[in-house]
Scaffold this motif. Sequence first.
Motif, PDB file in Angstrom:
ATOM      1  N   HIS A 105       3.328   6.964 107.248  1.00  0.00           N
ATOM      2  CA  HIS A 105       4.238   6.444 106.234  1.00  0.00           C
ATOM      3  C   HIS A 105       3.754   6.922 104.872  1.00  0.00           C
ATOM      4  CE1 HIS A 105       7.363   3.004 106.871  1.00  0.00           C
ATOM      5  NE2 HIS A 105       7.844   4.193 107.124  1.00  0.00           N
ATOM      6  N   CYS A 106       4.661   6.864 103.893  1.00  0.00           N
ATOM      7  CA  CYS A 106       4.352   7.442 102.577  1.00  0.00           C
ATOM      8  C   CYS A 106       3.063   6.909 101.982  1.00  0.00           C
ATOM      9  CB  CYS A 106       5.500   7.166 101.608  1.00  0.00           C
ATOM     10  SG  CYS A 106       7.095   7.760 102.183  1.00  0.00           S
ATOM     11  N   GLY A 107       2.832   5.576 102.165  1.00  0.00           N
ATOM     12  CA  GLY A 107       1.610   5.073 101.558  1.00  0.00           C
ATOM     13  C   GLY A 107       1.530   3.578 101.417  1.00  0.00           C
ATOM     14  N   ASN A 108       1.843   2.822 102.482  1.00  0.00           N
ATOM     15  CA  ASN A 108       1.874   1.365 102.371  1.00  0.00           C
ATOM     16  C   ASN A 108       0.808   0.651 103.192  1.00  0.00           C
ATOM     17  OD1 ASN A 108       2.948   2.037 104.904  1.00  0.00           O
ATOM     18  ND2 ASN A 108       4.126   0.149 104.975  1.00  0.00           N
ATOM     19  N   PHE A 109      -0.087   1.380 103.869  1.00  0.00           N
ATOM     20  CA  PHE A 109      -1.048   0.730 104.771  1.00  0.00           C
ATOM     21  C   PHE A 109      -2.006  -0.177 103.990  1.00  0.00           C
ATOM     22  CE2 PHE A 109      -1.233   4.080 108.443  1.00  0.00           C
ATOM     23  CZ  PHE A 109       0.152   4.067 108.528  1.00  0.00           C
ATOM     24  N   ALA A 110      -2.417  -1.257 104.622  1.00  0.00           N
ATOM     25  CA  ALA A 110      -3.461  -2.101 104.046  1.00  0.00           C
ATOM     26  C   ALA A 110      -4.724  -1.272 103.851  1.00  0.00           C
ATOM     27  CB  ALA A 110      -3.740  -3.287 104.961  1.00  0.00           C
ATOM     28  N   SER A 111      -5.295  -1.318 102.668  1.00  0.00           N
ATOM     29  CA  SER A 111      -6.412  -0.421 102.354  1.00  0.00           C
ATOM     30  C   SER A 111      -7.639  -0.685 103.217  1.00  0.00           C
ATOM     31  CB  SER A 111      -6.768  -0.524 100.871  1.00  0.00           C
ATOM     32  OG  SER A 111      -7.221  -1.828 100.551  1.00  0.00           O
ATOM     33  N   ALA A 112      -7.814  -1.930 103.703  1.00  0.00           N
ATOM     34  CA  ALA A 112      -8.972  -2.244 104.534  1.00  0.00           C
ATOM     35  C   ALA A 112      -8.969  -1.457 105.832  1.00  0.00           C
ATOM     36  CB  ALA A 112      -9.009  -3.740 104.833  1.00  0.00           C
ATOM     37  N   ALA A 142       4.126  10.016  96.156  1.00  0.00           N
ATOM     38  CA  ALA A 142       4.765  10.169  97.464  1.00  0.00           C
ATOM     39  C   ALA A 142       5.492  11.507  97.467  1.00  0.00           C
ATOM     40  CB  ALA A 142       5.731   9.019  97.724  1.00  0.00           C
ATOM     41  N   ASP A 143       4.848  12.510  98.038  1.00  0.00           N
ATOM     42  CA  ASP A 143       5.335  13.881  97.890  1.00  0.00           C
ATOM     43  C   ASP A 143       6.690  14.109  98.554  1.00  0.00           C
ATOM     44  OD1 ASP A 143       3.018  14.296  96.539  1.00  0.00           O
ATOM     45  OD2 ASP A 143       1.953  15.223  98.206  1.00  0.00           O
ATOM     46  N   ILE A 144       6.955  13.445  99.684  1.00  0.00           N
ATOM     47  CA  ILE A 144       8.229  13.676 100.368  1.00  0.00           C
ATOM     48  C   ILE A 144       9.383  13.128  99.539  1.00  0.00           C
ATOM     49  CG2 ILE A 144       9.577  13.120 102.422  1.00  0.00           C
ATOM     50  CD1 ILE A 144       6.991  13.131 104.025  1.00  0.00           C
ATOM     51  N   GLY A 153      11.508  13.512  91.964  1.00  0.00           N
ATOM     52  CA  GLY A 153      10.445  13.965  91.079  1.00  0.00           C
ATOM     53  C   GLY A 153       9.143  13.249  91.375  1.00  0.00           C
ATOM     54  N   LYS A 154       8.070  14.017  91.598  1.00  0.00           N
ATOM     55  CA  LYS A 154       6.784  13.415  91.956  1.00  0.00           C
ATOM     56  C   LYS A 154       6.303  12.422  90.915  1.00  0.00           C
ATOM     57  CE  LYS A 154       3.402  15.817  93.494  1.00  0.00           C
ATOM     58  NZ  LYS A 154       2.378  16.859  93.718  1.00  0.00           N
ATOM     59  N   GLU A 155       6.612  12.703  89.652  1.00  0.00           N
ATOM     60  CA  GLU A 155       6.134  11.821  88.589  1.00  0.00           C
ATOM     61  C   GLU A 155       6.736  10.420  88.683  1.00  0.00           C
ATOM     62  OE1 GLU A 155       9.910  13.760  87.154  1.00  0.00           O
ATOM     63  OE2 GLU A 155       8.108  14.372  88.277  1.00  0.00           O
ATOM     64  N   ASN A 156       7.823  10.276  89.443  1.00  0.00           N
ATOM     65  CA  ASN A 156       8.465   8.970  89.611  1.00  0.00           C
ATOM     66  C   ASN A 156       8.061   8.268  90.906  1.00  0.00           C
ATOM     67  OD1 ASN A 156      10.081   9.070  87.212  1.00  0.00           O
ATOM     68  ND2 ASN A 156      11.380  10.567  88.236  1.00  0.00           N
ATOM     69  N   GLY A 174      -0.475  11.107 102.547  1.00  0.00           N
ATOM     70  CA  GLY A 174       0.077   9.786 102.809  1.00  0.00           C
ATOM     71  C   GLY A 174      -0.839   8.942 103.666  1.00  0.00           C
ATOM     72  N   CYS A 175      -0.294   7.877 104.222  1.00  0.00           N
ATOM     73  CA  CYS A 175      -1.024   7.034 105.175  1.00  0.00           C
ATOM     74  C   CYS A 175      -0.740   7.567 106.570  1.00  0.00           C
ATOM     75  CB  CYS A 175      -0.564   5.582 105.067  1.00  0.00           C
ATOM     76  SG  CYS A 175      -1.201   4.722 103.619  1.00  0.00           S
ATOM     77  N   ARG A 176      -1.789   7.877 107.300  1.00  0.00           N
ATOM     78  CA  ARG A 176      -1.578   8.520 108.606  1.00  0.00           C
ATOM     79  C   ARG A 176      -2.665   8.078 109.575  1.00  0.00           C
ATOM     80  NH1 ARG A 176      -4.213  10.892 104.030  1.00  0.00           N
ATOM     81  NH2 ARG A 176      -5.839  12.315 104.760  1.00  0.00           N
TER      82      ARG A 176
END
Length: 472
Positions: free
Chosen positions: A345-352, A362-364, A370-373, A419-421
């Motif tokens: 997923h783009c980047g929502n995983f629990a950091s632990a 989120a490049d995709i 726009g990446k800046e957004n 991303g989170c993988r």
Amino acid sequence: MSKLPQQLTFGVIIGNRGFFPSYLVGEARQQAVALFEKMNINTVMLDESQTHLGGVETRQEAKICAELFRQHREAIHGVVVLLPNFGDEKAIAEALRLAGLNVPVLVQAEEDNLDKMGLATRRDSFCGKISLCNNLRQYGIPFSLTRQHVCALSGEVFMQDLQRFSQLCRVVNAMRRVRVGAIGARPAGFNTVRYSEKLLEKMGIAVETLDLSEIFTRTNRLRDDDIRVAEKREILEANADARGIPGEKLQTMAKLFVVISEWVNDNDIDTTAIQCWTSLQENLGINVCSIMSVMSGQLMPSACEVDVMGALSMYALASCSLNPASLADWNNNFGDDRDKCVLFHCGNFASASLESPTMGTADIIGTTVGKENTCGAVHGRMKSGDLTYFRLSTDDFSGEIKAYVGEGMSVDDPLDAVGCRAVIQVPQLESLLAWICRNGFEHHVAMNHSATADVLQEAFSQYLGVSCYRHQ
């Protein structure tokens, strides 16, 4: 803060039958008090002044036990029945029915010793357990069993059974009172996450909705010097390395976090599902991933794309093991290995759950907005270890809520991705994927570091009325 209880309370019934040795009841009560104290579990249990030796044998003792349980019904998460001897199966079943708790029940029976088979010492709990379970089934009371038909109350096997039962009780109690926050509208391109609010309501699950326009208005009203904003920004920066993110983006994220948190608190929300693509990027110029990551780490899971059933799946996993859960796509094959795949997923995983989490873009999504957004996505590789995956779904065609669950491993095979993988290994993965496709499940799956598939399968199938496929 998460409302999941850190300490559980069990009602305890000790069965007795007069023509068997009654001293075993008092002995079992002493052992039970010591065991539950050792495991940090509160108990509601008859004492010797209320019934004979604190046991349940007669109709009157069943009524006394039921009244005690009713007095503590809001605190009791489950009931443990102990059979130090044969026990009176009818009295125990009546105590449970009169109490009307509607919580999981675990039945334990003490083992006999071959050198204590005389009339003064024999237990016959082996047989009594079968009789009790027969009566419970007649009374329509669902129950759980220990892994061994009989086991020592003071032994390691029963301690493990109690630990497993505690996990089961957490899930059942959590899912019967959960409130989901659906923030924003389902993105038009995600028909897969459609669900039935009415089927959820029938199960006792409430869905509270909030339009994104209200979120944007409240976020834009917050001042930069608001102390709540500073507190949330500090939390976000502690969650993942954010040194590559512009300060103004972090400030906007912190304001959004304040607004979401206060709405969650005001509405007693346990888990959230948030619209991402692409309104947040176009209106606030950020991603919500890092906020979701923090909430999931606090055992208040948050799912992407208004995937309400995904959020509930995460909540079930988190409540069971008290480990953070994440949501991902069944995303890629892993070369020619048919028992491995990539979850992403783009980047929502629990950091632990991640190795060296960092905050980035989120490049995709960035290719369109726009990446800046898209600042706010979390990047990281899932740590290796045990993995349980789980998914709930509503099926309007059958009028049912259904689920699947299984276990595998998160492995550390090389993977060049952002991303989170996670690279995961699941026995007979091809048959699982075929089953998912044939039964119309979504492309999202919840997962966490645990080995709790059997507990989840029993909790949903036995106590929550949800058909749950257990992949082996």
